[in-house]
Scaffold this active site. Structure first.
Site, mmCIF file in Angstrom:
data_model
loop_
_atom_site.group_PDB
_atom_site.id
_atom_site.type_symbol
_atom_site.label_atom_id
_atom_site.label_comp_id
_atom_site.label_asym_id
_atom_site.label_seq_id
_atom_site.Cartn_x
_atom_site.Cartn_y
_atom_site.Cartn_z
ATOM 1 N N CYS A 75 0.837 -1.203 0.000
ATOM 2 C CA CYS A 75 0.000 0.000 0.000
ATOM 3 C C CYS A 75 0.869 1.249 0.000
ATOM 4 O O CYS A 75 1.936 1.272 0.620
ATOM 5 C CB CYS A 75 -0.902 0.035 1.230
ATOM 6 S SG CYS A 75 -2.163 -1.273 1.282
ATOM 7 N N CYS A 81 -3.535 -7.435 7.544
ATOM 8 C CA CYS A 81 -3.611 -6.832 6.206
ATOM 9 C C CYS A 81 -5.047 -6.376 5.994
ATOM 10 O O CYS A 81 -5.918 -7.186 5.633
ATOM 11 C CB CYS A 81 -3.191 -7.812 5.121
ATOM 12 S SG CYS A 81 -3.283 -7.098 3.445
ATOM 13 N N CYS A 110 -6.482 -2.192 -16.895
ATOM 14 C CA CYS A 110 -5.798 -2.122 -15.602
ATOM 15 C C CYS A 110 -4.582 -1.214 -15.672
ATOM 16 O O CYS A 110 -3.757 -1.206 -14.752
ATOM 17 C CB CYS A 110 -5.384 -3.528 -15.146
ATOM 18 S SG CYS A 110 -4.273 -4.375 -16.289
#
Length: 402
Positions: A59, A134, A360
């Site tokens: 992240c 997570c 994507c």
């Protein structure tokens, strides 16, 4: 004293950017930065929900609130389009996946002298962050962190092990790579692990490809009501909620098109959805190069009463030609990150007038969109999608017409 500069945006890799163009790690719009005091948090700067944030490379944006996250996702897509001179006729609200829903993850493990470490790698490093939590991943995946750590500590090799986890219909499908079963104890340990934790499947790659060692019943993933066999390592959309949004857009935009081609179809995420809706006479051709995914969708297509047909074809080396494309009323295309330069060039030469493009990678999508624009297509609809929450990875679904 150094002067405070406001942070005005987030760059593509997650740094905050000041009015003068300076990149500042760990900053978001609304923060102030000075060389003397560093980052002074503003109203959009929030407490990261994970103790591993900044070390774990999974992240980059946990310190940003919902408003900033949404704007980042939108800007990544809109700026990519603007870079090619494209403006959407209708920019739809961005979709952000919530926490705890990502159904696939690839972890890394390493046996140590006393135990084992398991997690994602640090940003820009091969070091593994030993995860205790997570907040992005599905609870079924997080629940396997400690059991996997114990399996590695007892039977793992001395080198790195890659562990692919996917939530499917029967539970978690686990694939271990570089995990040799060197003796009977290791084999029994792996089987005990799979049984005790209710795995849907356990495959182990000892250097010769994935070998299934545990699969009580065939692993499947249900796509628009159709159970489809899930090959080891097969691609799935990361979250079901984002998948549902993109499917809904595709269904609406393709409307009454009776004959549709689904290019880079994978297991048939969009093909099964389209075959099950629209005109009763709708036919969908699902084109995929990866053999295992193609065969799974082909077997499952028998449940569509002939409305979906699967075709094995490499669209990078052998794209559908204009004469073939002209037989369809519309096309949906969902290529890998590299985009679909060769196939888009053929679409531009065809008589097609309706294209749904799922991507994507906003950069490769924008390049392909420019080719469509030059051929007379207009970007009618555009929805940014942030299904990889708190990361800089952004997706989208779009409609082109001419």
């Amino acid at each position: 004293m150094s002067e405070h500069e406001p942070i005005v945006r987030i760059a593509a890799k997650g740094d905050g950017v000041t009015t003068s163009g300076r990149h500042v790690a760990g900053a978001v719009p609304g923060d102030l930065y000075s060389q003397e005091h560093g980052v002074e948090p503003g109203t959009h700067h929030v407490e990261p929900p994970c103790r591993h944030f900044t070390r774990c490379g999974g992240c980059q944006l946990q310190h940003a609130d919902e408003e900033v996250l949404r704007k980042f996702v939108i800007d990544r897509v809109v700026n990519a389009a603007a870079g090619q001179g494209l403006e959407p006729g209708n920019l739809l609200p961005a979709h952000l996946s919530p926490p705890h829903v990502r159904r696939r993850a690839t972890l890394h493990g390493l046996r140590t002298q006393k135990s084992a470490v398991l997690g994602f790698r640090e940003g820009g490093s091969h070091r593994i962050v030993d995860l205790a939590e997570c907040p992005v991943s599905h609870p079924a995946i997080v629940g396997l962190f400690q059991p996997l750590r114990e399996l590695l500590a007892t039977h793992g090799p001395r080198g790195n092990v890659d562990i692919a986890l996917t939530v499917c219909d029967q539970g978690v499908d686990a694939g271990l790579v570089h995990f040799p079963l060197e003796d009977l104890a290791a084999t029994e340990g792996a089987l005990d692990f799979a049984r005790d934790h209710g795995l849907a499947r356990l495959t182990i790659d000892q250097g010769y490809g994935a070998e299934t060692v545990w699969e009580p019943e065939p692993a499947t993933v249900t796509l628009s009501g159709v159970p489809v066999g899930l090959p080891p390592g097969a691609f799935l959309q990361a979250t079901r909620d984002a998948e549902a949004v993109m499917i809904a857009d595709a269904r609406e935009w393709l409307g009454g098109s009776p004959i549709v081609a689904d290019l880079f179809a994978g297991l048939g995420t969009f093909a099964f959805a389209l075959a099950g809706t629209g005109p009763s006479t709708r036919k969908v051709l699902a084109v995929e190069a990866e053999c295992a995914a193609h065969l799974s969708s082909k077997v499952a297509s028998t449940r569509t009463a002939g409305k979906m047909i699967a075709l094995h074809r490499d669209l990078f080396r052998n794209p559908l030609q204009p004469a073939e494309l002209d037989r369809f009323d519309a096309v949906i295309i969902d290529p890998p990150r590299a985009g679909a330069k060769a196939q888009i060039a053929q679409i531009a030469e065809s008589t097609l007038s309706r294209i749904v493009y799922v991507s994507c990678n906003p950069s490769s999508w924008a390049r392909d969109a420019a080719t469509l624009g030059a051929a007379g297509f207009k970007l009618e609809q555009l929805r940014p999608v942030g299904q990889f929450r708190w990361s800089t990875h952004v997706e989208l679904v779009s409609l082109f017409t001419r």
